[in-house]
Scaffold this motif. Structure first.
Motif, mmCIF file in Angstrom:
data_model
loop_
_atom_site.group_PDB
_atom_site.id
_atom_site.type_symbol
_atom_site.label_atom_id
_atom_site.label_comp_id
_atom_site.label_asym_id
_atom_site.label_seq_id
_atom_site.Cartn_x
_atom_site.Cartn_y
_atom_site.Cartn_z
ATOM 1 N N PRO A 1 0.916 -1.273 -0.068
ATOM 2 C CA PRO A 1 -0.066 0.070 0.042
ATOM 3 C C PRO A 1 0.858 1.360 -0.101
ATOM 4 C CG PRO A 1 -0.981 -1.727 1.574
ATOM 5 C CD PRO A 1 0.520 -2.172 1.040
ATOM 6 N N GLU A 2 1.957 1.213 0.673
ATOM 7 C CA GLU A 2 2.901 2.417 0.677
ATOM 8 C C GLU A 2 3.254 2.687 -0.619
ATOM 9 O OE1 GLU A 2 3.651 0.044 3.080
ATOM 10 O OE2 GLU A 2 3.709 1.021 4.962
ATOM 11 N N ALA A 3 3.877 1.922 -1.152
ATOM 12 C CA ALA A 3 4.300 2.123 -2.685
ATOM 13 C C ALA A 3 3.139 2.394 -3.558
ATOM 14 C CB ALA A 3 5.050 0.847 -3.563
ATOM 15 N N CYS A 4 2.030 2.188 -3.197
ATOM 16 C CA CYS A 4 0.545 2.598 -4.119
ATOM 17 C C CYS A 4 0.589 4.016 -3.908
ATOM 18 C CB CYS A 4 -0.380 1.594 -3.632
ATOM 19 S SG CYS A 4 -2.002 1.897 -4.808
ATOM 20 N N ARG A 5 0.509 4.331 -2.537
ATOM 21 C CA ARG A 5 0.405 5.830 -2.299
ATOM 22 C C ARG A 5 1.446 6.595 -2.830
ATOM 23 N NH1 ARG A 5 2.133 6.191 3.481
ATOM 24 N NH2 ARG A 5 4.164 5.963 2.410
ATOM 25 N N GLU A 6 2.722 6.341 -2.946
ATOM 26 C CA GLU A 6 3.665 7.189 -3.661
ATOM 27 C C GLU A 6 3.254 7.074 -4.940
ATOM 28 O OE1 GLU A 6 5.820 8.785 -1.911
ATOM 29 O OE2 GLU A 6 4.758 8.004 -0.471
ATOM 30 N N GLY A 7 2.701 6.121 -5.583
ATOM 31 C CA GLY A 7 2.413 6.182 -6.844
ATOM 32 C C GLY A 7 0.973 7.187 -7.334
ATOM 33 N N VAL A 8 0.265 7.319 -6.023
ATOM 34 C CA VAL A 8 -0.989 8.332 -6.416
ATOM 35 C C VAL A 8 -0.337 9.831 -6.276
ATOM 36 C CG1 VAL A 8 -2.808 9.137 -4.921
ATOM 37 C CG2 VAL A 8 -2.650 6.601 -5.286
ATOM 38 N N PHE A 9 0.740 9.872 -5.023
ATOM 39 C CA PHE A 9 1.429 11.386 -5.071
ATOM 40 C C PHE A 9 1.908 11.627 -6.251
ATOM 41 C CE2 PHE A 9 1.285 11.104 -0.225
ATOM 42 C CZ PHE A 9 0.096 11.368 -0.146
ATOM 43 N N LEU B 1 -0.023 16.100 -12.158
ATOM 44 C CA LEU B 1 -1.155 16.917 -12.320
ATOM 45 C C LEU B 1 -1.192 18.459 -11.693
ATOM 46 C CD1 LEU B 1 -4.045 14.062 -12.058
ATOM 47 C CD2 LEU B 1 -3.030 14.974 -14.280
ATOM 48 N N GLY B 2 -0.381 18.493 -11.014
ATOM 49 C CA GLY B 2 -0.032 19.845 -10.004
ATOM 50 C C GLY B 2 -1.555 19.971 -9.073
ATOM 51 N N ILE B 3 -1.662 18.714 -8.670
ATOM 52 C CA ILE B 3 -2.846 18.760 -7.482
ATOM 53 C C ILE B 3 -2.104 18.464 -6.209
ATOM 54 C CG2 ILE B 3 -5.075 17.366 -6.553
ATOM 55 C CD1 ILE B 3 -5.583 17.091 -9.844
ATOM 56 N N SER B 4 -2.842 19.064 -5.083
ATOM 57 C CA SER B 4 -2.205 19.016 -3.793
ATOM 58 C C SER B 4 -3.574 19.272 -2.816
ATOM 59 C CB SER B 4 -1.020 19.803 -3.456
ATOM 60 O OG SER B 4 -1.524 20.914 -3.573
ATOM 61 N N GLY B 5 -3.131 19.285 -1.497
ATOM 62 C CA GLY B 5 -4.340 19.381 -0.333
ATOM 63 C C GLY B 5 -5.262 18.213 -0.144
ATOM 64 N N LEU C 1 -2.505 -4.391 13.107
ATOM 65 C CA LEU C 1 -2.984 -3.586 11.909
ATOM 66 C C LEU C 1 -2.507 -2.043 11.967
ATOM 67 C CD1 LEU C 1 -6.252 -4.926 11.057
ATOM 68 C CD2 LEU C 1 -4.119 -5.407 9.727
ATOM 69 N N ARG C 2 -1.964 -1.460 11.278
ATOM 70 C CA ARG C 2 -1.646 0.110 11.152
ATOM 71 C C ARG C 2 -2.147 0.781 10.115
ATOM 72 N NH1 ARG C 2 -0.441 -1.454 15.252
ATOM 73 N NH2 ARG C 2 1.428 -1.737 16.289
ATOM 74 N N VAL C 3 -2.630 1.949 10.477
ATOM 75 C CA VAL C 3 -3.322 2.974 9.516
ATOM 76 C C VAL C 3 -2.245 4.182 9.577
ATOM 77 C CG1 VAL C 3 -5.355 4.540 9.167
ATOM 78 C CG2 VAL C 3 -5.673 1.980 10.150
ATOM 79 N N HIS C 4 -1.944 4.610 8.545
ATOM 80 C CA HIS C 4 -1.150 5.538 8.349
ATOM 81 C C HIS C 4 -1.514 6.685 7.366
ATOM 82 C CE1 HIS C 4 2.741 7.929 8.584
ATOM 83 N NE2 HIS C 4 2.723 7.808 7.311
ATOM 84 N N VAL C 5 -1.813 8.070 7.783
ATOM 85 C CA VAL C 5 -2.267 8.940 6.801
ATOM 86 C C VAL C 5 -1.188 10.123 6.274
ATOM 87 C CG1 VAL C 5 -3.715 10.910 6.378
ATOM 88 C CG2 VAL C 5 -4.491 8.582 7.764
ATOM 89 N N GLU C 6 -0.996 10.168 5.299
ATOM 90 C CA GLU C 6 0.201 11.231 4.569
ATOM 91 C C GLU C 6 -0.633 12.240 3.659
ATOM 92 O OE1 GLU C 6 3.939 11.091 3.379
ATOM 93 O OE2 GLU C 6 4.374 9.338 4.968
ATOM 94 N N SER C 7 -0.317 13.662 3.806
ATOM 95 C CA SER C 7 -0.851 14.556 3.077
ATOM 96 C C SER C 7 -0.128 15.035 1.920
ATOM 97 C CB SER C 7 -1.092 15.832 3.909
ATOM 98 O OG SER C 7 -1.721 15.637 4.842
ATOM 99 N N ILE C 8 -0.482 15.451 0.754
ATOM 100 C CA ILE C 8 0.319 16.203 -0.255
ATOM 101 C C ILE C 8 -0.367 17.510 -0.304
ATOM 102 C CG2 ILE C 8 -1.186 15.106 -2.064
ATOM 103 C CD1 ILE C 8 1.464 14.850 -3.811
#
Lengths: 456, 120
Positions: A89-97, A103-107, A449-456
């Motif tokens: 899932p972490e690599a997938c998140r990096e892919g999303v970021f 696309l120049g999208i954040s927040g 189980l670990r839930v981790h949230v990151e912002s961009i």
């Protein structure tokens, strides 16, 4: 009283329509979209990818979707819950970021849920006395320990709800149950207590109706002629109410059909004992479901009851079990069926002469267009003037399976007349990834189980 | 007279390990009575004699007018191991609809023109 939350499903499996989730997100009012990318042995494929490249091991198709819909998700605050994270899932998140930066999208925020992957803990679990016996055969997993290629616990809605509470726009999990993708937003929006078994069962059954995408809206429906505009089949949406009843529907203007008939068929799909549908969060009783037509393409589901969850989680493991290959040829003209059977026999005789034999249950001969699926069903059969001969084998020995692959093409010139349609080269052996279902006490998994949230 | 189940019911099937499940849903109250009485586990086992090597389990879901059958050992090893074209039992629902049941001559089922949907 009005519906409190609208949840849709845009992906029933890895390989499902790539346009359906876009239409679900952009084609009308919706609050949450669930996307299911994992089948029973998908995680084994992802394990291979991750071993070769540690930045892989998730459903990369998901990133293509994110590229198409991220602006809409952010603008309208439509939240995605998906098990596309697979084993990484972490690599997938990096892919999303990475897509977001392109696309120049954040927040916005992305959550990952990890801890379902048991592969690294397998030996510790065995040592602690967990035998992970196969639920079908009763055999302990140590019998295939060295061939095990993945092992994941099915996890429920709780960690997803935790992620939603932390304002994640996208929640990426591994082996979540398909139904948790729907149950979680229902629990989150309506603040449903974790011992409100009836409403947890309702959210679970809503998830069961959604989890195969177009199968709830007219796809695979017995009365297929009654389904309008199947070429632009709308994917299913549930409108959940406070009391746990809900309406199954689809966006206005889409094709397909939501009727008591289509919803009933999806409810019985892949069902076991209807009185006891066991998930990590609740035991749902499918024999308490009531359906009623509420309007065009609207079916009300109500009366659902549930019981307390069990003490175990299901584990989905996979292991390598030899190789298989299949080849096919078209046989046409007078006596097509007899000629096809004769050709198949030539293959076995030639292989035997070459010293290669297969056990009876490890070889298959089918006549597509005549009896490949109809095998023995008591109906009148018409003698065909053309059939597709499909021959397949499996064996622990790669070389034997490869040798089989070399006997298909020669049939065109060394067998009966009217053999054609050979294309695609020699059938190549592919690994057989077998499925190993087991149970594990939930305390072995849930505290980790670990839930981790990151912002961009 | 005998009618195939497709005149009275609709169905969907899928895999359950090395077995399949077939859900059968009656089209009307009359059809439900007939299906409940005649589509027994032994009858389904006989219909799938060549396909299903194990036992057949039968469950009733009256609120949906549905029966659910589990056909054990019917997929030649199950999902990924099987050599069959229909390795997931997706065809079994369609195949069950060929099964014939006895429908009384005065039953309203005979008056149903099409194979009957439940409308939009």
């Amino acid at each position: 009283m009005s519906a409190r939350v609208r949840i849709g499903n845009g992906q029933g499996f890895w390989g499902d329509s790539i346009d359906a989730p876009v239409e679900l997100i952009e084609g009308g009012p919706i609050d949450y979209v669930g996307l299911d990318y994992l089948a029973e042995v998908t995680l084994s494929i992802m394990m291979n990818q991750k071993l070769k490249d540690p930045s892989k091991g998730y459903a990369r198709d998901f990133l293509e979707l994110v590229r198409r819909v991220l602006p809409t998700l952010v603008e309208k605050n439509i939240r995605i819950i998906t098990n596309a994270g697979g084993l990484n899932p972490e690599a997938c998140r990096e892919g999303v970021f990475s897509v977001a930066r392109d696309l120049g999208i954040s927040g916005f925020r992305v959550a990952t849920v990890v801890g379902d992957d048991l592969m690294g803990r397998m030996d510790d679990l065995l040592e602690a006395g967990h035998e992970l016996r196969n639920m079908d055969t009763g055999e302990p997993i140590r019998a295939v320990r060295n061939a095990v290629s993945s092992a994941n616990a099915y996890i429920g809605a709780r960690p997803i709800v935790e992620a939603l509470e932390q304002d994640a726009l996208i929640v990426l999990t591994g082996r979540s149950t398909d139904t948790a993708l729907t149950l979680a937003p229902f629990v989150h929006e309506l603040k449903i207590p974790w011992d409100d078994w009836d409403r947890l069962a309702a959210g679970t059954i809503a998830g069961h109706i959604l989890e195969c995408g177009g199968q709830a809206t007219g796809g695979n429906y017995t009365h297929w002629r009654d389904v309008p505009e199947m070429d632009r089949l709308g994917y299913p949406i549930v409108e959940m109410w406070e009391d746990g009843s809900f309406v199954v529907t689809k966006h206005e203007g889409t094709g397909g059909l939501v009727s008591v008939g289509t919803v009933s068929e999806q409810l019985v799909y892949e069902m076991g004992d209807p009185s006891s549908y066991i998930t990590p969060d609740v035991v749902a009783h499918f024999d308490t479901i009531h359906l009623a037509r509420e309007g065009p393409n609207r079916v009300l589901v109500f009366g659902i009851k549930g019981s307390p969850r069990t003490g175990t989680l299901k584990v989905s493991a996979s292991y390598l079990k030899g190789f298989k290959a299949a080849g096919q040829l078209t046989v046409v003209g007078p006596d097509a069926l007899e000629k096809a059977a004769f050709a198949a026999d030539l293959v076995w005789k030639r292989l035997e002469r070459a010293g290669v034999t297969f056990a009876r249950e490890d070889r298959s001969v089918e006549f597509l267009g005549y009896n490949s699926c109809l095998e023995g069903i008591p109906i009148e059969k018409v003698r065909p003037h053309e059939v597709v001969l499909r021959i397949a084998v499996r064996d622990a020995d790669y070389e034997k399976v490869a040798r089989f692959g070399k006997e298909i093409a020669p049939l065109v010139t060394t067998g009966p007349p009217g053999v054609t349609g050979f294309a695609g080269g020699r059938p190549k052996p592919s690994p057989v990834v077998a499925y190993w279902p087991a149970l594990l006490p939930r305390e072995e998994v849930e505290p980790r189980l670990r839930v981790h949230v990151e912002s961009i | 007279m005998k009618l195939p189940l497709r005149k009275l019911a609709h169905a969907r099937s899928g895999d359950k390990g090395d077995g399949s499940n077939v859900g059968l849903i009656a089209q009307s109250a009359e059809a439900w009575t007939i299906i409940q009485e005649q589509v027994t586990a032994p009858a389904v086992k006989a219909h799938f004699a060549s396909i299903c090597r194990g036992s057949v389990l039968r469950y009733e879901i009256p609120t949906l007018r549905a029966l659910n059958f589990i056909l054990k050992d019917s997929l030649g090893g199950g999902g990924t191991e099987s050599l069959k074209t229909d390795a997931q039992g997706k065809a079994h629902g369609q195949l069950l609809l060929y099964m014939e049941v006895e429908v009384p001559d005065d039953s309203p089922i005979h008056g149903v023109e099409s194979e009957g949907s439940q409308g939009t």
